[in-house]
Design a protein around this motif. Structure first.
Motif, PDB file in Angstrom:
ATOM      1  N   SER A1475      -2.900  -3.338   8.970  1.00 25.76           N
ATOM      2  CA  SER A1475      -3.481  -2.289   9.800  1.00 25.76           C
ATOM      3  C   SER A1475      -4.998  -2.355   9.687  1.00 25.76           C
ATOM      4  O   SER A1475      -5.532  -2.868   8.697  1.00 25.76           O
ATOM      5  CB  SER A1475      -2.981  -0.925   9.340  1.00 25.76           C
ATOM      6  N   PRO A1476      -5.733  -1.842  10.695  1.00 22.12           N
ATOM      7  CA  PRO A1476      -7.212  -1.916  10.620  1.00 22.12           C
ATOM      8  C   PRO A1476      -7.777  -1.268   9.361  1.00 22.12           C
ATOM      9  O   PRO A1476      -8.691  -1.809   8.738  1.00 22.12           O
ATOM     10  CB  PRO A1476      -7.657  -1.184  11.891  1.00 22.12           C
ATOM     11  N   ALA A1477      -7.233  -0.116   8.961  1.00 22.95           N
ATOM     12  CA  ALA A1477      -7.776   0.581   7.784  1.00 22.95           C
ATOM     13  C   ALA A1477      -7.586  -0.252   6.528  1.00 22.95           C
ATOM     14  O   ALA A1477      -8.508  -0.379   5.703  1.00 22.95           O
ATOM     15  CB  ALA A1477      -7.085   1.936   7.639  1.00 22.95           C
ATOM     16  N   ASN A1478      -6.405  -0.832   6.376  1.00 25.69           N
ATOM     17  CA  ASN A1478      -6.144  -1.650   5.186  1.00 25.69           C
ATOM     18  C   ASN A1478      -7.031  -2.892   5.159  1.00 25.69           C
ATOM     19  O   ASN A1478      -7.504  -3.309   4.096  1.00 25.69           O
ATOM     20  CB  ASN A1478      -4.684  -2.062   5.137  1.00 25.69           C
ATOM     21  N   LEU A1479      -7.227  -3.499   6.336  1.00 26.05           N
ATOM     22  CA  LEU A1479      -8.060  -4.703   6.379  1.00 26.05           C
ATOM     23  C   LEU A1479      -9.500  -4.374   6.014  1.00 26.05           C
ATOM     24  O   LEU A1479     -10.177  -5.151   5.337  1.00 26.05           O
ATOM     25  CB  LEU A1479      -8.003  -5.334   7.768  1.00 26.05           C
ATOM     26  N   ILE A1480      -9.991  -3.225   6.454  1.00 26.27           N
ATOM     27  CA  ILE A1480     -11.375  -2.836   6.119  1.00 26.27           C
ATOM     28  C   ILE A1480     -11.474  -2.573   4.621  1.00 26.27           C
ATOM     29  O   ILE A1480     -12.458  -2.950   3.967  1.00 26.27           O
ATOM     30  CB  ILE A1480     -11.789  -1.601   6.945  1.00 26.27           C
ATOM     31  N   SER A1481     -10.452  -1.964   4.080  1.00 19.46           N
ATOM     32  CA  SER A1481     -10.510  -1.661   2.642  1.00 19.46           C
ATOM     33  C   SER A1481     -10.456  -2.925   1.795  1.00 19.46           C
ATOM     34  O   SER A1481     -10.981  -2.955   0.674  1.00 19.46           O
ATOM     35  CB  SER A1481      -9.350  -0.732   2.263  1.00 19.46           C
ATOM     36  N   ARG A1483     -12.022  -5.576   2.469  1.00 17.69           N
ATOM     37  CA  ARG A1483     -13.362  -6.171   2.573  1.00 17.69           C
ATOM     38  C   ARG A1483     -13.278  -7.696   2.771  1.00 17.69           C
ATOM     39  O   ARG A1483     -14.007  -8.455   2.154  1.00 17.69           O
ATOM     40  CB  ARG A1483     -14.213  -5.841   1.347  1.00 17.69           C
ATOM     41  N   GLY A1484     -12.390  -8.097   3.657  1.00 14.00           N
ATOM     42  CA  GLY A1484     -12.248  -9.521   3.959  1.00 14.00           C
ATOM     43  C   GLY A1484     -12.986  -9.888   5.241  1.00 14.00           C
ATOM     44  O   GLY A1484     -14.037  -9.316   5.574  1.00 14.00           O
ATOM     45  N   GLN A1485     -12.394 -10.794   5.974  1.00 15.23           N
ATOM     46  CA  GLN A1485     -13.056 -11.312   7.194  1.00 15.23           C
ATOM     47  C   GLN A1485     -13.157 -10.243   8.274  1.00 15.23           C
ATOM     48  O   GLN A1485     -14.157 -10.135   8.968  1.00 15.23           O
ATOM     49  CB  GLN A1485     -12.274 -12.532   7.717  1.00 15.23           C
ATOM     50  N   PHE A1486     -12.107  -9.431   8.431  1.00 20.71           N
ATOM     51  CA  PHE A1486     -12.136  -8.378   9.446  1.00 20.71           C
ATOM     52  C   PHE A1486     -13.234  -7.364   9.115  1.00 20.71           C
ATOM     53  O   PHE A1486     -13.931  -6.875  10.012  1.00 20.71           O
ATOM     54  CB  PHE A1486     -10.770  -7.694   9.512  1.00 20.71           C
ATOM     55  N   TYR A1487     -13.384  -7.085   7.853  1.00 20.60           N
ATOM     56  CA  TYR A1487     -14.437  -6.156   7.426  1.00 20.60           C
ATOM     57  C   TYR A1487     -15.815  -6.691   7.809  1.00 20.60           C
ATOM     58  O   TYR A1487     -16.665  -5.949   8.304  1.00 20.60           O
ATOM     59  CB  TYR A1487     -14.345  -5.918   5.912  1.00 20.60           C
ATOM     60  N   ARG A1488     -16.025  -7.982   7.585  1.00 22.96           N
ATOM     61  CA  ARG A1488     -17.326  -8.562   7.922  1.00 22.96           C
ATOM     62  C   ARG A1488     -17.575  -8.515   9.434  1.00 22.96           C
ATOM     63  O   ARG A1488     -18.697  -8.301   9.872  1.00 22.96           O
ATOM     64  CB  ARG A1488     -17.395  -9.998   7.408  1.00 22.96           C
ATOM     65  N   LEU A1491     -18.524  -5.075  10.265  1.00 27.00           N
ATOM     66  CA  LEU A1491     -19.867  -4.815   9.753  1.00 27.00           C
ATOM     67  C   LEU A1491     -20.904  -5.360  10.732  1.00 27.00           C
ATOM     68  O   LEU A1491     -21.910  -4.696  11.041  1.00 27.00           O
ATOM     69  CB  LEU A1491     -20.017  -5.462   8.371  1.00 27.00           C
ATOM     70  N   GLU A1492     -20.667  -6.573  11.259  1.00 25.55           N
ATOM     71  CA  GLU A1492     -21.593  -7.156  12.236  1.00 25.55           C
ATOM     72  C   GLU A1492     -21.654  -6.313  13.501  1.00 25.55           C
ATOM     73  O   GLU A1492     -22.707  -6.188  14.131  1.00 25.55           O
ATOM     74  CB  GLU A1492     -21.142  -8.582  12.595  1.00 25.55           C
ATOM     75  N   ALA A1493     -20.489  -5.744  13.902  1.00 24.29           N
ATOM     76  CA  ALA A1493     -20.446  -4.954  15.134  1.00 24.29           C
ATOM     77  C   ALA A1493     -20.933  -3.526  14.913  1.00 24.29           C
ATOM     78  O   ALA A1493     -20.986  -2.750  15.872  1.00 24.29           O
ATOM     79  CB  ALA A1493     -19.028  -4.935  15.685  1.00 24.29           C
ATOM     80  N   GLY A1494     -21.255  -3.164  13.668  1.00 26.78           N
ATOM     81  CA  GLY A1494     -21.758  -1.823  13.404  1.00 26.78           C
ATOM     82  C   GLY A1494     -20.684  -0.756  13.412  1.00 26.78           C
ATOM     83  O   GLY A1494     -20.983   0.418  13.615  1.00 26.78           O
ATOM     84  N   LEU A1495     -19.409  -1.161  13.193  1.00 29.38           N
ATOM     85  CA  LEU A1495     -18.313  -0.184  13.213  1.00 29.38           C
ATOM     86  C   LEU A1495     -18.037   0.396  11.837  1.00 29.38           C
ATOM     87  O   LEU A1495     -17.270   1.348  11.701  1.00 29.38           O
ATOM     88  CB  LEU A1495     -17.042  -0.851  13.751  1.00 29.38           C
ATOM     89  N   VAL A1496     -18.611  -0.177  10.769  1.00 34.58           N
ATOM     90  CA  VAL A1496     -18.449   0.359   9.410  1.00 34.58           C
ATOM     91  C   VAL A1496     -19.819   0.456   8.761  1.00 34.58           C
ATOM     92  O   VAL A1496     -20.784  -0.197   9.193  1.00 34.58           O
ATOM     93  CB  VAL A1496     -17.525  -0.524   8.552  1.00 34.58           C
TER      94      VAL A1496
END
Length: 1496
Positions: A1475-1481, A1483-1488, A1491-1496
């Protein structure tokens, strides 16, 4: 002197008793020494001034002095000096035998000076570039003929044992003719056409063509073996002369129309009927004007051919008169034998001359037809580049292709048969006149029969002209096929093949129905004309013997009449065909004229004055815009607000009704939908400009194309498929942008070029190219965009609503006004700006690494055993393993990969293996080659092709056909033989006995042979229906890889030209061949019955005939193949040009594309020209063989005068006169069949191509929700277990392989390994139609077909209007469609060009809402719409597909943040899935990426 003449007969100029009424004929000595001397001299002196004037007016360049030329001059001087002795001898002879005509000064001066003049003319011809002189050839030939009589007299009397002066005189002229036949060898062209250097004799006998025939017999001809076109046959020469005249004609038509409009404006308002009449008048006048223009350019040369035809007719009518004399000779026992030989030789000579003039006429006609074809193609192509947008919507690409294929062929046929329209009635009149001379008033019965036949055929011709509606159905079929080929991917995604197959077959059924009626009528017409010769003879002979018992039918009356009736048969059979051809040509001329007179883009729509104060200036009632140099103008607005129309107005693509548009400097244009040529990548970027390496590299880097080049098989030399089929949507857009940037223009018009690329790629392009610090910072830029993040950097923002500028100013000004724009920005732009922006401090390298990932296959090393998906990222879906590398990988390499595309992922799921280490230095020559060239097969057509064709007709129909032909010819033989027996009946008391019984038997046999043979034509239609159906099924069942490596022009050529040949040409050729084969058998039997000794001559002639025919067929078939192959690129180029006309005009590249079109047409004509010359070469050779049969039959009849009856001689000789035509027609029809059976070969070749797998018993997918889905796709594995309702977002860098998943689910290409399961069912075991109809995709490139809007939404008519309106409302199109005059029946143009790109995307959404399947795939479906519409679409998808599985391939990360699952792709592998929340937590590729898109 009278008394002197009576004492000395030698002094008489002409003496009939010495010349004709004698067993040993001879000319008087006076005639020989005066008239025969003066005739060549008078010819030379009278014609020389005119010939010199002609040479003066036609300077073809200086011919250098060669050895052959020197030899000719020396021979001429030798003959001049030798002439003193000859002329002296003739002077003495004239003094003795002709004192009345003796004038020594005139004879000596004239006889000597003509030789000096001839030598001077030789030199003059060399200076003026004349390589072959008809004038001098005829002079020397005349001189030789005039010298033959004295030679014959001398040899006959054996007056001198030594060589006498007349013999010297004869050899003197013969040597001069041989010397003149020596031709100068000087040509500057590469592989020039030998006709330019051929002698006169070689030209009229077509000997110059023999070299190519021999070469074609030894080995199959290749394109490089063919000659260059003569200058007068090239497109450049023909069209340059024609274009000016046609422009003047068009201007005249427009002036007439304006005058008519002005006259109407003075009166009342124009009624609908009057408008219709005006339209029809314009079409007719435009067709007539086109004909007049063509006649002015090609008429004079065509008239020379017409003159040859008239001379041919004179010889043709002379032959029956000589036959009458021969039969009179056979009847008169006292006539000297030499007269029989004289008549036989004269008949042979007249037959030969008739053949020569006939084929010179045909050669001229086909040459004119070829030039007309070149001219019309050139005019249509040039028109397609300047036709206005409104007019362009009325004529599709398919219709334009039909204009240059079917209609040009109709005009070529018209050129060949036009003279028959006026000459056939004259020939009929002359035949009836000569028949009157032989049969008296009985000939009126023949006239009555002709008069009765004409109304029948006139009625048939009229009915057939109404059936020309077949052309309309053919147009519709070709147009639909063109759209199917253009949108084949959409058809496969939606499983619509069956619906469109039925539409094509509907057109085909109507086309064949009209063709069947036309063929039945034509068969009745042909049957009536085939029987016409018997009916005329039966009527005339019947009336002749019945009106008076004293009227007897002897051999002379019967067979001279039959010879005349056989002549009459030709114009009678040609006339209906000529009328039909003329009517078809009139229809084609109207169609061509209508297209060529369509409204053009007005050059004054845009003022390109260099003195304009602004670089871009628009002024109208709704738009007032002035752009300064170096400004960046952003244009925003909702879907359909007129953003693209604004750019079209700047380009001059729209009609200017008021206002002013001014542009200063050059313009470059990037369209919303990228137009990519079928050419190398670098050619697409340079677009006709020279390659400047440093600038080229900068452009590639700025447009983010360098990573793509590194993984293309041949770098920037890789061939791109039609419409960029082997590139993703983003790659196509970046290539389109690079083309504009490389142009280095002053003004850039950019129509939303960033919508098809990832957000970070778009930001890179904006920073490096478009933005204030980009490569174009000093240029004037007008950018249509939906990206809000770019607007703050724009110098000027235009807000468009319904084609009107509602707000204008800088970003800060518009925000400060708090208007609609400011509200929109606050509501929608925050997330967009975050996502699209990239940190300013980042360097380009980080982006490049992200895009390229790790590439194992580089220029330096090829050692990696594991290749990632990006190794061949932009390689086409259709590039198979064999096409790219064509070799197996070592067994140790066990890591295969899935090639994919970049931004959009239009990719293949085929296996790609690495190149072994051993082969690292060997790069295949065809690396980077995509499309398969339409290659010509070599050698004779295989017997299997004939068997395949006859199998489709069926044995049950073939056997009756052969039986009917045999029976018909047997009846013909019987009634002809019966007629000869009747003619030999003895005359008792001035009459013949039992004439009534003889007439009855003759009539019965004649009517028996006059049956109608419709079976062959109906059999041809049956075969055509099956072959077209097989072709259509084979093409529609082919995988996507087939369409991407096969140019659409090749396929269109199969469905148009080749199918047309199967429809008409093959049945006609087979019917003709069978008819003439049986006719030849009849003639041989008759000649052998009359003179059995003729077998000694006929057998060698038959062997020689077979020898010549084998040479011809081998060459002709290969020429036909080469011509077919070279025709396809013309249609492909036409198709490509019409679709990219706006880009070509914007870049000012019209002249380059015109040159390319000229080159392709000329290449096609280089094979067409020798193809029709080959027919003439064959016909001349065969007709000389046939004339040999005539000579043999006549000579043997003369030799057997004492034993043969006049009736049997008349039968044999009159039938032998037909052999020339029969032999010619047999080989011609045989060759036509073999040439056209190539069409069956070319149609059937697609049966051998790979097809999509269709299981025999496909299990159905469940209707319930998706319970589980497992994808095991080689080393890529996805498992989604027991999830009833979820939404999956698929993200990843450019080239990560996102769209490979979607293509795998739809089985657009089959999995190399592993399985994909949906609801526990392996989709490889499901029928393709069943699978694809249960899954819906909204593609990035929306495709619409011409037809109603309803048809585009529901081609199967499976939904009610209420359901469709509901879907349109959910797709936010209801208001737009409600405002259309025809609502759901609104006619979409080809490709949906009358809707904006965003509206077309919404139509695709409405399709998905209608189907409402349990699985929905979104492939960047909202890239072309504005943010507000995107938000509405996302909300619609969430609400309407809440119980469905949604797979979304996303560039905008904010659209998938609320999804159930997110799959992160990298190098063809699943890097992360949760899920998006788990992927952000984590801190892998989806998180980066977030981060580039300014969503976190």
């Amino acid at each position: 002197q009278t008394s002197l003449a009576s004492d000395r007969p030698e002094m008489v100029v002409w003496d009939w008793n010495r010349t004709w009424y004698t067993p040993n004929p001879d000319l008087t000595q006076c005639f020989q020494n005066t008239i025969l001397v003066w005739v060549p001299c008078v010819y030379l002196w009278v014609c020389a001034p005119f010939y010199c004037l002609y040479l003066y007016c036609h300077d073809r360049g200086h011919i250098r002095v060669s050895c052959l030329c020197n030899a000719k001059m020396l021979l001429g001087f030798f003959l001049t000096s030798f002439g003193f002795n000859v002329q002296g001898s003739k002077l003495e002879s004239a003094r003795d035998f002709c004192p009345a005509l003796y004038h020594p000064e005139r004879l000596f001066t004239g006889g000597l000076c003509f030789q000096v003049l001839a030598v001077c003319i030789i030199q003059l011809e060399r200076i003026r570039g004349c390589r072959s002189s008809v004038f001098l050839f005829l002079f020397w030939l005349l001189a030789v003929v005039c010298s033959l009589v004295p030679l014959r007299r001398t040899n006959f009397h054996l007056c001198r044992p030594a060589l006498c002066l007349p013999e010297l005189h004869m050899w003197y002229h013969t040597t001069s003719v041989l010397g003149w036949l020596l031709k100068p060898a000087f040509l500057s062209l590469q592989n020039p056409c030998p006709i330019q250097d051929a002698s006169f004799l070689s030209k009229i006998l077509f000997w110059w063509f023999s070299g190519l025939v021999v070469k074609g017999y030894r080995k199959p001809l290749q394109a490089e073996d063919l000659w260059s076109l003569r200058e007068e046959d090239t497109s450049q020469k023909i069209i340059s002369d024609l274009e000016q005249e046609w422009t003047a004609e068009c201007n005249r038509i427009q002036l007439q129309e304006k005058a008519l409009s002005a006259g109407v404006a003075l009166g009342s308002r124009l009624a609908d009927q009057a408008q219709l009449l005006r339209k029809l008048h314009k079409e007719q006048s435009s067709g007539f004007c086109l004909l007049r223009t063509l006649a002015r350019n090609f008429g004079p040369y065509f008239l020379t051919g017409t003159l040859c035809l008239v001379i041919h007719d004179a010889f043709m009518f002379s032959i029956p008169q000589v036959l009458s004399l021969l039969l009179g000779f056979m009847r008169d026992e006292d006539t000297p034998l030499w007269k029989g030989y004289f008549y036989a030789s004269l008949m042979f000579l007249l037959s030969c001359l008739q053949s020569l003039f006939n084929h010179q006429y045909m050669y001229t006609c086909f040459t004119v037809g070829m030039r007309v074809k070149t001219a019309v193609m050139g005019l249509v192509y040039r028109k397609s580049l300047i036709i206005s947008s409104a007019a362009r919507k009325t004529c599709t690409v398919g219709e334009i292709v039909n204009l240059v294929s079917a209609d040009t062929q109709k005009l070529m046929d018209f050129v060949v048969y036009f003279n028959a329209v006026w000459l056939a009635p004259i020939e009929i009149t002359l035949c009836l006149f000569f028949l009157w001379q032989h049969l008296g008033p009985s000939a009126l019965a023949g006239i009555a029969t002709v008069i009765l036949i004409f109304p029948l055929n006139g009625f048939i011709a009229k009915k057939r002209s109404k059936l020309q509606v077949q052309m309309k159905f053919m147009d519709g079929r070709i147009k639909l096929m063109n759209e199917i080929l253009n949108g084949i991917k959409i058809l496969k995604f939606y499983a619509w093949e069956k619906a469109f197959l039925e539409q094509v077959l509907g057109y085909r059924q109507k086309e064949l129905k009209a063709l069947k009626k036309s063929q039945i009528l034509y068969s009745i017409s042909v049957a009536s004309f085939n029987s016409s010769s018997f009916l005329i003879a039966f009527a005339m002979f019947g009336v002749y013997v019945l009106i008076d018992d004293k009227n007897v039918l002897d051999a002379q009356k019967v067979f001279v009449s039959m010879a005349l009736i056989n002549i009459l048969k030709t114009p009678l059979s040609q006339l209906p065909f000529a009328i039909s051809t003329t009517m078809q040509a009139v229809v084609s001329l109207k169609r061509l004229g209508k297209f060529l007179c369509q409204e053009e883009l007005k050059p004054d729509s845009v003022d390109k004055s260099p003195y304009s104060p602004a670089y871009l200036f628009l002024c109208s009632s709704r738009i007032n815009l002035q752009v300064a140099r170096g400004s960046l103008v952003a244009v925003v607005g909702h879907v359909g607000s007129g953003k693209s129309s604004l750019l079209s107005a700047v380009l001059g693509e729209t009609e200017k009704r008021s206002g002013r548009v001014s542009v200063k400097g050059s313009v470059a244009y990037v369209p919303q939908q990228a137009w990519i040529q079928n050419a190398a990548l670098q050619d697409n970027i340079m677009f006709g400009r020279e390659k400047k390496l440093s600038w080229y590299q900068r452009v590639l880097e700025a447009c983010a194309l360098l990573p793509d080049l590194e993984i293309l098989p041949a770098g920037d030399a890789t061939e791109i498929g039609e419409k960029g089929l082997n590139l993703s949507g983003g790659q196509k857009q970046r290539v389109s942008l690079a083309r504009a940037v490389y142009r280095n223009a002053d003004i850039y018009l950019l129509d939303d070029p960033l919508s098809a690329v990832d957000a970070h790629v778009g930001q890179h392009i904006f920073d490096k190219v478009i933005g204030p610090k980009g490569m174009l910072r000093d240029k004037t830029r007008v950018l249509v965009t939906h990206g809000m993040s770019f607007l703050p950097q724009a110098d000027l923002i235009l807000v468009l609503v319904d084609g009107e500028i509602t707000e204008m100013g800088s970003y800060s000004e518009l925000m400060s006004r708090h208007g609609a724009f400011a509200d929109f920005i606050r509501a929608f732009a925050s997330t967009e700006r975050k996502e699209a922006s990239v940190q300013r401090g980042k360097k380009t390298e980080s982006y490049s690494i992200t895009l390229l990932t790790t590439c194992a296959l580089t220029a330096g090393t090829r050692k990696s055993a594991r290749l990632s998906m990006t190794d061949f990222m932009p390689v086409s879906r259709d590039l198979s393993q064999e096409q790219l590398i064509s070799r197996e990988a070592p067994s140790g390499l066990e890591n295969p990969f899935v090639p994919h595309s970049g931004d959009m992922g239009n990719t293949s799921l085929q296996t790609m293996e690495p190149i072994p280490d051993v082969e690292q230095d060997q790069v295949p020559e065809d690396v980077g080659k995509l499309t398969e060239v339409d290659r010509a097969r070599t050698g004779r057509v295989k017997l299997e092709m004939y068997m395949e064709y006859f199998k489709t007709i069926g044995l049950a129909l073939i056997l009756p056909i052969i039986f009917l032909y045999a029976f018909q010819q047997a009846a013909s033989l019987a009634y002809n033989y019966w007629l000869s027996m009747w003619a030999d009946d003895p005359i008792v008391n001035g009459t013949q006995i039992d004439t009534d019984m003889k007439l009855g038997i003759y009539g019965a046999l004649g009517f028996a042979q006059g049956q109608w043979l419709l079976c062959m034509r109906l059999g041809g239609i049956i075969a055509s229906r099956h072959l077209h159906l097989d072709l259509l099924n084979n093409v529609l069942r082919s995988p996507m890889s087939f369409f991407e490596c096969t140019p659409s022009g090749n396929l269109l050529n199969r469905f148009s030209k080749e199918v047309d040949a199967i429809d008409c040409m093959i049945p006609d050729g087979l019917k003709m061949m069978l008819n003439y084969l049986f006719k030849l058998l009849e003639v041989c039997i008759i000649v052998l019955l009359a003179t059995p000794f003729a077998a000694v001559i006929i057998l060698p002639l038959a062997l020689l005939y077979a020898f010549v025919q084998s040479f011809y067929v081998a060459t002709s078939c290969q020429l036909r193949r080469l011509e077919s192959v070279s025709r396809s690129p013309i249609y492909t180029h036409f198709n490509e040009t019409v679709q990219g006309a706006s880009v070509i005009r914007a870049f000012g590249e019209q002249s380059r594309f015109i040159l390319q079109a000229n080159s392709k047409v000329d290449h096609n004509q280089t094979s067409y020209f020798p193809r029709f010359v080959a027919t003439r070469w064959l016909a001349v050779n065969l007709e000389f063989l046939g004339n040999g049969v005539v000579l043999a039959a006549a000579i043997l009849s003369v030799m057997g005068k004492d034993t043969l009856s006049p009736g049997i001689v008349g039968l044999a000789v009159s039938h032998s006169l037909q052999v020339t035509g029969i032999l010619s027609w047999i080989v011609r029809s045989w060759t036509d069949v073999e040439n056209n059976i190539v069409s069956v070969e070319r149609v059937k070749e697609y049966a051998e191509t790979p097809k999509e797998v269709l299981p025999s018993q496909p299990p159905g997918l469940k209707q319930g929700p998706l319970n589980s889905m497992t994808m095991d796709y080689k080393h890529l594995r996805i498992s989604l277990i027991s999830v009833f309702v979820f939404q999956v977002g698929i993200v990843g860098r450019t080239g990560a392989g996102k769209s490979s998943l979607a293509l795998g689910i739809f089985r657009i290409l089959e999995a190399a390994k592993g399985e994909i399961y949906i609801d526990g069912i392996n989709i490889a075991e499901i029928g393709l139609h069943d699978l694809r109809s249960r899954i819906t995709i909204i593609p990035q490139d929306p495709v619409l077909f011409s037809g109603s809007l309803r048809m585009n939404l529901d081609p199967f008519d499976a939904y009610s209007d209420e359901e469709i309106w509901a879907a349109l409302e959910l797709a936010h199109l209801k208001n737009f469609v409600s405002g259309l005059p025809d609502k759901l029946n609104h006619e979409c143009s080809e490709g949906g060009e009358n809707l904006s790109l965003g509206q077309r995307q919404l139509v695709c959404l409405a399709r998905a809402l209608l189907r409402k399947t349990k699985i929905l795939v979104l492939d960047e479906a909202t890239a072309a719409v504005d943010l507000e519409t995107d938000n509405l679409i996302q909300s619609t998808i969430r609400s309407q597909f809440e119980d469905c599985t949604v797979l979304t391939i996303a560039h905008r990360l904010n659209t998938i943040m609320d999804y159930t699952r997110v799959i992160v792709m990298d190098k063809g592998h699943i890097a992360e899935m949760d899920s998006p929340a788990n992927l952000i937590s984590k801190r892998g590729q989806f998180y980066r990426m977030c981060l580039e898109a300014g969503l976190v």
